[in-house]
Design an enzyme around this catalytic site. Structure first.
Site, PDB file in Angstrom:
ATOM      1  N   ASN A   1       0.862  -0.901   0.095  1.00 13.68           N
ATOM      2  CA  ASN A   1      -0.095  -0.010  -0.018  1.00 13.68           C
ATOM      3  C   ASN A   1       1.003   1.055   0.049  1.00 13.68           C
ATOM      4  O   ASN A   1       1.690   1.476   0.949  1.00 13.68           O
ATOM      5  CB  ASN A   1      -0.769   0.133   1.278  1.00 13.68           C
ATOM      6  CG  ASN A   1      -1.979   1.241   1.201  1.00 13.68           C
ATOM      7  OD1 ASN A   1      -1.362   2.384   1.089  1.00 13.68           O
ATOM      8  ND2 ASN A   1      -3.105   1.053   1.587  1.00 13.68           N
TER       9      ASN A   1
ATOM     10  N   HIS B   1       1.109   6.117   1.780  1.00 13.61           N
ATOM     11  CA  HIS B   1       1.762   7.261   2.705  1.00 13.61           C
ATOM     12  C   HIS B   1       2.944   7.667   2.026  1.00 13.61           C
ATOM     13  O   HIS B   1       3.442   8.770   2.448  1.00 13.61           O
ATOM     14  CB  HIS B   1       2.319   6.545   3.721  1.00 13.61           C
ATOM     15  CG  HIS B   1       1.089   6.091   4.752  1.00 13.61           C
ATOM     16  ND1 HIS B   1       0.046   7.158   5.081  1.00 13.61           N
ATOM     17  CD2 HIS B   1       0.400   4.824   5.191  1.00 13.61           C
ATOM     18  CE1 HIS B   1      -0.678   6.632   5.706  1.00 13.61           C
ATOM     19  NE2 HIS B   1      -0.548   5.244   5.956  1.00 13.61           N
TER      20      HIS B   1
ATOM     21  N   HIS C   1      -5.529   3.613  -1.609  1.00 11.88           N
ATOM     22  CA  HIS C   1      -7.115   4.070  -1.190  1.00 11.88           C
ATOM     23  C   HIS C   1      -7.218   5.318  -1.587  1.00 11.88           C
ATOM     24  O   HIS C   1      -6.684   6.297  -1.350  1.00 11.88           O
ATOM     25  CB  HIS C   1      -6.759   3.950   0.846  1.00 11.88           C
ATOM     26  CG  HIS C   1      -7.934   4.483   1.236  1.00 11.88           C
ATOM     27  ND1 HIS C   1      -8.280   3.884   2.598  1.00 11.88           N
ATOM     28  CD2 HIS C   1      -9.412   4.700   0.643  1.00 11.88           C
ATOM     29  CE1 HIS C   1      -9.403   4.363   2.917  1.00 11.88           C
ATOM     30  NE2 HIS C   1     -10.219   4.785   1.774  1.00 11.88           N
TER      31      HIS C   1
ATOM     32  N   ARG D   1      -9.285   8.212  -1.060  1.00 12.92           N
ATOM     33  CA  ARG D   1     -10.272   8.601   0.079  1.00 12.92           C
ATOM     34  C   ARG D   1     -11.273   9.467  -0.757  1.00 12.92           C
ATOM     35  O   ARG D   1     -10.883  10.353  -1.373  1.00 12.92           O
ATOM     36  CB  ARG D   1      -9.660   9.076   1.288  1.00 12.92           C
ATOM     37  CG  ARG D   1      -8.864   7.947   1.981  1.00 12.92           C
ATOM     38  CD  ARG D   1      -8.230   8.511   3.355  1.00 12.92           C
ATOM     39  NE  ARG D   1      -9.312   9.061   4.219  1.00 12.92           N
ATOM     40  CZ  ARG D   1      -9.598   8.168   5.371  1.00 12.92           C
ATOM     41  NH1 ARG D   1      -9.098   6.983   5.594  1.00 12.92           N
ATOM     42  NH2 ARG D   1     -10.335   8.726   6.078  1.00 12.92           N
TER      43      ARG D   1
ATOM     44  N   ARG E   1      -6.983  12.678   1.056  1.00 15.73           N
ATOM     45  CA  ARG E   1      -5.928  13.386   1.950  1.00 15.73           C
ATOM     46  C   ARG E   1      -4.831  12.728   1.203  1.00 15.73           C
ATOM     47  O   ARG E   1      -3.623  13.305   1.783  1.00 15.73           O
ATOM     48  CB  ARG E   1      -6.426  12.898   3.333  1.00 15.73           C
ATOM     49  CG  ARG E   1      -5.983  11.513   3.666  1.00 15.73           C
ATOM     50  CD  ARG E   1      -5.854  11.438   5.366  1.00 15.73           C
ATOM     51  NE  ARG E   1      -7.367  11.528   5.740  1.00 15.73           N
ATOM     52  CZ  ARG E   1      -7.603  10.876   6.827  1.00 15.73           C
ATOM     53  NH1 ARG E   1      -7.030  10.012   7.575  1.00 15.73           N
ATOM     54  NH2 ARG E   1      -8.807  11.142   7.351  1.00 15.73           N
TER      55      ARG E   1
ATOM     56  N   GLU F   1      -8.578   0.440  -2.640  1.00 16.12           N
ATOM     57  CA  GLU F   1      -9.533   0.552  -1.611  1.00 16.12           C
ATOM     58  C   GLU F   1     -10.330   1.674  -1.558  1.00 16.12           C
ATOM     59  O   GLU F   1      -9.864   2.802  -1.815  1.00 16.12           O
ATOM     60  CB  GLU F   1      -8.556   0.741  -0.131  1.00 16.12           C
ATOM     61  CG  GLU F   1      -7.787  -0.419   0.121  1.00 16.12           C
ATOM     62  CD  GLU F   1      -6.736  -0.096   1.359  1.00 16.12           C
ATOM     63  OE1 GLU F   1      -6.822   0.910   1.674  1.00 16.12           O
ATOM     64  OE2 GLU F   1      -5.938  -1.094   1.508  1.00 16.12           O
TER      65      GLU F   1
ATOM     66  N   THR G   1      -8.088   3.518   8.583  1.00 18.88           N
ATOM     67  CA  THR G   1      -9.163   2.781   8.489  1.00 18.88           C
ATOM     68  C   THR G   1      -9.384   2.185  10.080  1.00 18.88           C
ATOM     69  O   THR G   1      -8.618   1.063  10.365  1.00 18.88           O
ATOM     70  CB  THR G   1      -9.333   1.762   7.468  1.00 18.88           C
ATOM     71  OG1 THR G   1      -8.738   2.338   6.425  1.00 18.88           O
ATOM     72  CG2 THR G   1     -10.536   1.349   7.231  1.00 18.88           C
TER      73      THR G   1
ATOM     74  N   GLU H   1     -10.872  -9.462   3.158  1.00 24.07           N
ATOM     75  CA  GLU H   1      -9.734  -9.015   3.864  1.00 24.07           C
ATOM     76  C   GLU H   1      -9.865  -9.157   5.378  1.00 24.07           C
ATOM     77  O   GLU H   1     -10.915  -8.079   5.676  1.00 24.07           O
ATOM     78  CB  GLU H   1      -9.141  -7.557   3.414  1.00 24.07           C
ATOM     79  CG  GLU H   1      -7.760  -7.378   3.893  1.00 24.07           C
ATOM     80  CD  GLU H   1      -7.217  -6.156   3.354  1.00 24.07           C
ATOM     81  OE1 GLU H   1      -7.373  -6.069   2.055  1.00 24.07           O
ATOM     82  OE2 GLU H   1      -6.429  -5.641   3.796  1.00 24.07           O
TER      83      GLU H   1
ATOM     84  N   HIS I   1      -3.744  -4.343   7.889  1.00 25.55           N
ATOM     85  CA  HIS I   1      -3.942  -3.478   8.970  1.00 25.55           C
ATOM     86  C   HIS I   1      -2.959  -3.617  10.038  1.00 25.55           C
ATOM     87  O   HIS I   1      -3.188  -4.433  10.831  1.00 25.55           O
ATOM     88  CB  HIS I   1      -5.209  -3.092   9.462  1.00 25.55           C
ATOM     89  CG  HIS I   1      -5.578  -1.740   9.602  1.00 25.55           C
ATOM     90  ND1 HIS I   1      -5.285  -1.087  10.747  1.00 25.55           N
ATOM     91  CD2 HIS I   1      -5.822  -0.727   9.045  1.00 25.55           C
ATOM     92  CE1 HIS I   1      -5.240   0.111  10.879  1.00 25.55           C
ATOM     93  NE2 HIS I   1      -5.789   0.403   9.693  1.00 25.55           N
TER      94      HIS I   1
HETATM   95  N1  PXP Z   1      -5.794  -3.080   4.194  1.00 27.39           N
HETATM   96  C1  PXP Z   1      -6.756  -2.166   4.365  1.00 27.39           C
HETATM   97  C2  PXP Z   1      -7.906  -2.353   3.957  1.00 27.39           C
HETATM   98  C3  PXP Z   1      -6.543  -0.802   4.840  1.00 27.39           C
HETATM   99  O1  PXP Z   1      -7.404   0.102   4.780  1.00 27.39           O
HETATM  100  C4  PXP Z   1      -5.109  -0.371   5.093  1.00 27.39           C
HETATM  101  C5  PXP Z   1      -4.802   0.975   5.718  1.00 27.39           C
HETATM  102  O2  PXP Z   1      -5.014   1.739   4.308  1.00 27.39           O
HETATM  103  C6  PXP Z   1      -4.227  -1.475   5.030  1.00 27.39           C
HETATM  104  C7  PXP Z   1      -4.660  -2.687   4.699  1.00 27.39           C
HETATM  105  C8  PXP Z   1      -2.887  -1.152   5.449  1.00 27.39           C
HETATM  106  O3  PXP Z   1      -2.491  -0.949   6.540  1.00 27.39           O
HETATM  107  P1  PXP Z   1      -1.366  -0.598   7.362  1.00 27.39           P
HETATM  108  O4  PXP Z   1      -0.761   0.798   6.615  1.00 27.39           O
HETATM  109  O5  PXP Z   1      -1.352  -0.558   8.601  1.00 27.39           O
HETATM  110  O6  PXP Z   1      -0.444  -1.533   6.726  1.00 27.39           O
END
Ligand code: PXP
Length: 238
Positions: A7, A10, A43, A45, A49, A70, A101, A151, A191
């Site tokens: 992901n 960030h 994601h 949003r 953001r 996402e 999330t 998931e 997550h």
């Molecule tokens: N899976 C989903 C559905 C999420 O919303 C997120 C956060 O955007 C992640 C995985 C990744 O989470 P983390 O950044 O804590 O690894």
């Protein structure tokens, strides 16, 4: 061995801190692929953001592995998804005030809304995964809605204070995983996963996809994205 979805939100968070054009999540996605990412996850949003519509558009043309988007069950972002056609959409809950999330989607109380979103995505030939807490009732409802995958939200396991609490949360995830697999659905998780806590989750029977963001991007700042992804790949394979 589970596939790794990286992901890259960030990377965009750092860029948006200055509203400039660097660092570019498109570059990050290329580096993540070179490090062995099986999927690029992002994601979009509603408040934009971090990831912007431009990022999604450019990545749709440049990402050569699976793209997992996402999304909340909101018309404005569903329309963007149906135009862009990622390989997979993971439906997530979204609240403007949250830092990230915070829990799984409640598909029992919002069944009609979720069903409409799934239908729209299916009409655009997009696979749908639902981000759920490891709750048997929610998982059963996901099966009824006819999605491809679930998931599991691993937040409680990741936040568990000590060994016994963590083991208990791990068992909840293992049981939920078994239920998902027995229903014939794809098993995904994510997550809060880090280099320190990922291995027991990767070892859950028939785990198919792990989505990991913050920890990989944090390490990438120190050692580079390609290396950070490669180290995570090695861990989930070991
Ligand atoms: N899976 C989903 C559905 C999420 O919303 C997120 C956060 O955007 C992640 C995985 C990744 O989470 P983390 O950044 O804590 O690894």
């Amino acid at each position: 061995m589970p596939e790794l979805g990286v992901n890259i939100d960030h990377v965009a968070t750092v860029r948006q801190a200055r509203r400039t054009n660097e660092p570019d999540p498109v570059w990050a996605a290329v580096q993540a692929e070179l490090g062995g990412a099986d999927t690029i996850t992002l994601h979009l949003r509603e408040d934009r953001r971090h990831i912007q519509d431009r990022d999604l558009r450019v990545m749709r043309e440049t990402v050569t592995v699976k793209m997992n988007l996402e999304l909340a069950c909101e018309e404005s972002v569903l329309a963007v998804a149906c135009d862009t056609r990622p390989d997979q959409v993971t439906l997530v809950p979204e609240r403007r005030e949250e830092v990230t999330t915070e829990g799984g989607l409640d598909i029992i109380s919002q069944r009609d809304r979720v069903a409409r979103a799934i239908e729209r995505l299916r009409e655009s030939a997009i696979d749908v995964s639902l981000f759920l807490d490891p709750d048997p009732g929610q998982i059963e409802a996901a099966f009824d809605l006819g999605v491809r995958a679930v998931e599991l939200h691993t937040g409680k396991y990741c936040n568990a204070a000590g060994g016994a609490e963590r083991e208990a949360e791990l068992n909840v995830l293992r049981q939920a995983g078994r239920q998902i697999v027995d229903l014939g659905l794809g098993l995904h998780a994510g997550h809060g996963l880090t280099y320190r806590n990922v291995r027991p989750i990767a070892a859950i029977d028939r785990m198919h996809e792990l989505n990991i963001g913050h920890s990989i991007v944090a390490r990438a700042i120190m050692i580079g994205m390609q290396q950070a992804v490669s180290e995570m790949k090695q861990l989930i394979a070991s």
